[in-house]
Design an enzyme around this catalytic site. Structure first.
Site, PDB file in Angstrom:
ATOM      1  N   THR A 107      -4.621  -9.472  15.533  1.00  0.00           N
ATOM      2  CA  THR A 107      -4.196 -10.699  14.842  1.00  0.00           C
ATOM      3  C   THR A 107      -3.827 -10.358  13.401  1.00  0.00           C
ATOM      4  O   THR A 107      -4.176  -9.292  12.903  1.00  0.00           O
ATOM      5  CB  THR A 107      -5.330 -11.748  14.863  1.00  0.00           C
ATOM      6  OG1 THR A 107      -6.473 -11.211  14.194  1.00  0.00           O
ATOM      7  CG2 THR A 107      -5.720 -12.085  16.296  1.00  0.00           C
TER       8      THR A 107
ATOM      9  N   ARG B  16       3.065   3.921  16.347  1.00  0.00           N
ATOM     10  CA  ARG B  16       1.979   4.871  16.074  1.00  0.00           C
ATOM     11  C   ARG B  16       0.617   4.187  16.134  1.00  0.00           C
ATOM     12  O   ARG B  16      -0.384   4.807  16.487  1.00  0.00           O
ATOM     13  CB  ARG B  16       2.205   5.613  14.770  1.00  0.00           C
ATOM     14  CG  ARG B  16       1.950   4.861  13.467  1.00  0.00           C
ATOM     15  CD  ARG B  16       0.499   4.915  13.016  1.00  0.00           C
ATOM     16  NE  ARG B  16       0.304   4.576  11.619  1.00  0.00           N
ATOM     17  CZ  ARG B  16      -0.464   3.582  11.201  1.00  0.00           C
ATOM     18  NH1 ARG B  16      -1.075   2.772  12.048  1.00  0.00           N
ATOM     19  NH2 ARG B  16      -0.620   3.355   9.905  1.00  0.00           N
TER      20      ARG B  16
ATOM     21  N   VAL C  91      -7.756  -3.743  16.127  1.00  0.00           N
ATOM     22  CA  VAL C  91      -6.620  -3.233  15.369  1.00  0.00           C
ATOM     23  C   VAL C  91      -6.297  -4.085  14.138  1.00  0.00           C
ATOM     24  O   VAL C  91      -5.843  -3.589  13.118  1.00  0.00           O
ATOM     25  CB  VAL C  91      -5.370  -3.159  16.294  1.00  0.00           C
ATOM     26  CG1 VAL C  91      -4.135  -2.747  15.521  1.00  0.00           C
ATOM     27  CG2 VAL C  91      -5.618  -2.201  17.452  1.00  0.00           C
TER      28      VAL C  91
ATOM     29  N   GLY D 270      -8.120  -6.025  11.960  1.00  0.00           N
ATOM     30  CA  GLY D 270      -8.935  -6.075  10.741  1.00  0.00           C
ATOM     31  C   GLY D 270      -8.711  -4.799   9.957  1.00  0.00           C
ATOM     32  O   GLY D 270      -9.194  -3.742  10.338  1.00  0.00           O
ATOM     33  N   ASP D 271      -7.936  -4.869   8.870  1.00  0.00           N
ATOM     34  CA  ASP D 271      -7.539  -3.623   8.240  1.00  0.00           C
ATOM     35  C   ASP D 271      -7.417  -3.687   6.730  1.00  0.00           C
ATOM     36  O   ASP D 271      -6.793  -2.846   6.112  1.00  0.00           O
ATOM     37  CB  ASP D 271      -6.229  -3.113   8.854  1.00  0.00           C
ATOM     38  CG  ASP D 271      -5.091  -4.103   8.630  1.00  0.00           C
ATOM     39  OD1 ASP D 271      -5.340  -5.184   8.071  1.00  0.00           O
ATOM     40  OD2 ASP D 271      -3.970  -3.790   9.033  1.00  0.00           O
TER      41      ASP D 271
ATOM     42  N   GLU E  69       0.819  -1.210   0.000  1.00  0.00           N
ATOM     43  CA  GLU E  69       0.000   0.000   0.000  1.00  0.00           C
ATOM     44  C   GLU E  69       0.852   1.259   0.000  1.00  0.00           C
ATOM     45  O   GLU E  69       1.939   1.291   0.578  1.00  0.00           O
ATOM     46  CB  GLU E  69      -0.885   0.032   1.248  1.00  0.00           C
ATOM     47  CG  GLU E  69      -1.841  -1.136   1.327  1.00  0.00           C
ATOM     48  CD  GLU E  69      -2.569  -1.210   2.655  1.00  0.00           C
ATOM     49  OE1 GLU E  69      -3.670  -1.751   2.672  1.00  0.00           O
ATOM     50  OE2 GLU E  69      -2.018  -0.724   3.666  1.00  0.00           O
TER      51      GLU E  69
END
Lengths: 354, 354
Positions: free
Chosen positions: A207, A118, A230, A232-233, A62
């Protein structure tokens, strides 16, 4: 002189480690969290876009750009869960700050370590606004590369005293226990996600599997919990059962991106979410009462990387850490790019003749 | 050992100049042009997207990503025409190649110089397909940083023998004349764009102003001309009068991007254009007869930067030019990012004790 001197400050992996150690991890968390808060409070000054993602079978690469009137920033970051099998990190990142007025890239830095920092700082900023102020126990489900940073940031900035750990891989939990030992946290190793969540004030899921997993189901959620989701992105990568999302208000970073990448990708397009900056700015309510369940559906937004890069750039300059890279060719006469070649040719001939 | 060795090969500005001089500019043009042709012939294997652009009052900063099954590439590039007043280049660029399978950034390079080279190489690839094979005279309107590269690439790969130069800034033309002197080209300095175009087989426009300019008007166009329109490459930045676009078939790189950024931004959405790769692949016709006017509306597409980066990476490796950067932190145990800090802390204490 053929070319002017380099102008891109550079922090290598080695120098990032030095910088974090020099500043101190606690102060680094606090500095990045405070910078994120400041930047979230001027949310509307930023030119925001969803990240550009290149998905392949085993992972994603990305680019995450963002800009305000004076600075442009982007992060390169990948996510390849199978990498660890061959000794490579799942996530690798670097970032750049550039001057909007001239387009000059002024700062280049390793960003893998600081991405973890961060992300934890962002989680803290959300938890300060959404978790119960008396939160002392946190479940940490997923004990991989980011888990220490979540544990220590919540210890330092939220007041967490007990962590309840679970990972499908017992080796990951052992590593986390080793790393957290002697750091003032009570550590409870659990046999399941449900056991880890039991009695926790805050449940952090972090995870790495690129699947629609259901790490947390509705039966594990207790009144008053704050869920810090956090892991699941990206599209097809979620951690919460959709019924968990219906148990309390859901807060996101940048709504257009979260609809695609966050836990809320499972929900209809009109499922209500609140952008966190509005809570910080007093434009929207956060937690309403101690029994409410709150969900921070975190995916990681470019603004957080900008905040982190700006903090790093300032800290590196303060402590005199880093190098200068000649990343951009600057000709003696900027309208004469070709001249850079000619002058060098001359230099080479002289060198060859000597 | 705390971390494994660096894995990102790096070409600084200085090393890029060395590489171009070692390979030789002519061979560099030929190598990049041939690599662009090869990559354009496998057009459909690439994951293509329009670039991400951040526009500000005085310029633009762009990220240009592209990927195939095995490699991901992106270029950072700006365009700030007012920069030259303060001694900075209008265009500054760097690029990265990454491994799609693991997400590792494997190659980082200065790309300002090679952006000019690859733009000229792209112009050559188009001209080979579209200009009359007996083209010997080229008008070069806009005599800035890219003009030498256009002149020399067309000399070496198209057979141009005469260049007719014009720039609104006589100093730019003087610089170009100086740089081209003694390089086997007949040079004609002209007093206007119209005079430069007169009798030319190919007309190259490569001006830098961020405005809708009309550098070329219909009355300057003669039968059989090939127009190589390089300078119009972002919204609000064009060089051709729209009637010029109606004089012959218009060829573009990547249609969705060209509709936004190219000369054809002036035309209705259904104005016919042909993607150049289809001509190269024999799926579409190019020039039909010697009297036809052809237009290559070039904006610069990410695939060309990928081709250039791949060529540079291979050439740098062949000639042993470049350095290695520790751009990514690689922990001893990839699941233990935190361990990179701890080990370094240990190392530091030992160093402090010594």
């Amino acid at each position: 002189m053929a070319r002017t001197r380099p102008t891109t400050a550079y922090l290598s992996a080695e120098n990032i480690v030095r910088l974090v150690e020099t500043v101190g991890l606690s102060r680094f968390f606090a500095g990045v969290a405070s910078r994120i808060e400041r930047d979230f409070l001027r949310w509307e000054q930023f030119d925001k876009s969803a990240r550009v993602a290149c998905h392949s079978r085993d992972g994603v690469i990305e680019l995450m750009p963002i800009a305000d009137e004076s600075e442009f920033a982007f992060k390169y970051v990948n996510g390849h869960p199978k990498n660890t099998a061959t000794g490579l990190p799942t996530v690798m990142a670097f970032g750049v700050l550039a001057d909007v007025l001239t387009g000059t890239p002024v700062f280049l830095s390793e960003l893998t370590l600081v991405t973890a920092i961060r992300t934890a700082a962002m989680s803290v900023v959300a938890a300060r606004a959404l978790a119960r102020p008396d939160s002392r126990t946190m479940a940490l489900i997923g004990n991989g590369a980011q888990s220490e940073f979540q544990a220590l940031a919540f210890r330092d900035l939220i007041g967490i005293r007990t962590v309840r750990l679970y990972d499908v891989d017992p080796a990951a939990t052992r590593k986390l226990v080793n790393n957290l030992r002697g750091r003032g946290l009570e550590i409870v190793v659990c046999a399941s996600a449900a056991e880890a969540a039991r009695g926790a004030d805050i449940v952090t899921t972090v995870t790495a599997d690129k699947t629609n997993a259901t790490i947390l189901t509705a039966d594990m959620i207790e009144p008053g919990m704050h869920i810090n989701a956090v892991g699941g992105d990206c599209p097809g990568k979620t951690e919460l059962d959709r019924r968990v999302l219906e148990m309390g208000p859901v807060f996101v970073e940048f709504e257009p991106q979260s609809r695609i990448e966050g836990e809320v990708q499972q929900m209809p397009a009109d499922f209500p979410v609140t952008e966190l900056w509005r809570v910080l700015a007093g434009q929207a309510g956060g937690r309403e009462h101690a029994q409410q369940v709150t969900v921070f559906d975190s995916v990681g937004f470019a603004l957080e990387d900008y905040s982190a890069l700006a903090f790093m750039r300032d800290a590196a300059s303060e402590y005199g850490i880093g190098e200068a890279l000649e990343l951009i060719l600057t000709a003696e006469n900027p309208k004469d790019l070709f001249g850079a070649l000619r002058v060098a040719e001359h230099t080479d001939s002289v060198a060859a003749a000597a």
